[in-house]
Design an enzyme around this catalytic site. Sequence first.
Site, mmCIF file in Angstrom:
data_model
loop_
_atom_site.group_PDB
_atom_site.id
_atom_site.type_symbol
_atom_site.label_atom_id
_atom_site.label_comp_id
_atom_site.label_asym_id
_atom_site.label_seq_id
_atom_site.Cartn_x
_atom_site.Cartn_y
_atom_site.Cartn_z
ATOM 1 N N THR A 194 0.852 -1.197 0.000
ATOM 2 C CA THR A 194 0.000 0.000 0.000
ATOM 3 C C THR A 194 0.886 1.244 0.000
ATOM 4 O OG1 THR A 194 -1.813 -1.086 1.127
ATOM 5 C CG2 THR A 194 -1.629 1.275 1.493
ATOM 6 N N GLY A 245 -1.084 -2.085 6.469
ATOM 7 C CA GLY A 245 -1.090 -3.306 7.269
ATOM 8 C C GLY A 245 -2.416 -4.005 7.084
HETATM 9 N N1 ASP Z 1 -4.116 -1.697 4.661
HETATM 10 C C1 ASP Z 1 -4.400 -2.304 3.382
HETATM 11 C C2 ASP Z 1 -5.742 -2.989 3.471
HETATM 12 O O1 ASP Z 1 -6.008 -3.654 4.461
HETATM 13 C C3 ASP Z 1 -3.381 -3.300 2.943
HETATM 14 C C4 ASP Z 1 -1.942 -2.911 3.093
HETATM 15 O O2 ASP Z 1 -1.610 -1.922 3.737
HETATM 16 O O3 ASP Z 1 -1.081 -3.593 2.527
HETATM 17 O O4 ASP Z 1 -6.504 -2.911 2.533
#
Ligand code: ASP
Length: 327
Positions: A194, A245
């Site tokens: 992300t 996350g």
């Molecule tokens: N936070 C993002 C989600 O849960 C994923 C990530 O940060 O990699 O969609």
Amino acid sequence: MLRSAAFVLSLLVSPILCAADKPLALVIHGGAGTMSREALTPEREAEIRADLDRALDAGHAVLRAGGSALDAVTAAVVVLEDSPHFNAGKGAVFNAEGVNELDAAIMDGATQRAGAVAAIHRTKNPIRLARAVMEQSRHVMLIGEGAEKFGESVGIEFVDPAYFRTEHRWQQLQDAKAREAAQAALPRGYHYGTVGAVALDGEGRIATATSTGGTTNKRWGRVGDTPVIGAGTYAGARCGVSATGTGEFFIRLMVAYDICARMEYRGDSLAAAAEEVVMKRLPAIGGDGGIIALDGEGNISATFNTSGMYRGWIKPDGTRGTAIFKE
Ligand code: ASP
């Protein structure tokens, strides 16, 4: 006559001088997760760091030219969305149907305006659509087809959904499906990539932007923390946070808002608030990931409870860097 001309001139020049005196700061992330130094080839690391540097350059050029924090975070996130190395825009993860399904949000701390989109499939730069929601609609969050219909009405750029596909993410989906079939749990911190940015501009305004493909193999229209204002994305008058996350945990704790609220109501420093939320409250409920944040003085935090988080920063004194592991 001469004196009044000088007075008028000083009125015109003084805002520029004031702005130059104020701290400018920018911090970005390209996702947190379980990363090992061994798995990261020197070539891939160099490419990732180069993209982080390009995003920093794009955002900081806006700030240096006297532009807004909002324009700076948009510029930085567009660079990261266009890179195949991150889980946002091109290079986003696949959902269980083998489709790239994108979420994004942006918030202007000075005005507390926000825009978010979720579960979109054709928008080249989801952060631009989120910004259009904020600036050109009466709403805060639009989802799916409706969001992209709105995008058509305001001239947003669309691509064929195949544009987002990368072989690396396709293989990641096959791996997740194989683990699911074998009833093996995904390792902790499996999802990462992300992207996000937080900026402080010469007028003292803070803005935050976050963009993601969500989590690999997600189902049933799952939406994570990224587009949920206060969870994965938040900006206030003196604090901005972008998270990465496993989103479910970030939503339950309203991570981004909690950090800013601790500063506002308890007088905590940015570092103390980030440490408490990311290193104590999140792990206590099983949450993995991290945040980037900054405050009104330009103090920067990049705090994560995973083995790594792609990140970069330019501080008010002009010093800059990129990092991946705890250093
Ligand atoms: N936070 C993002 C989600 O849960 C994923 C990530 O940060 O990699 O969609």
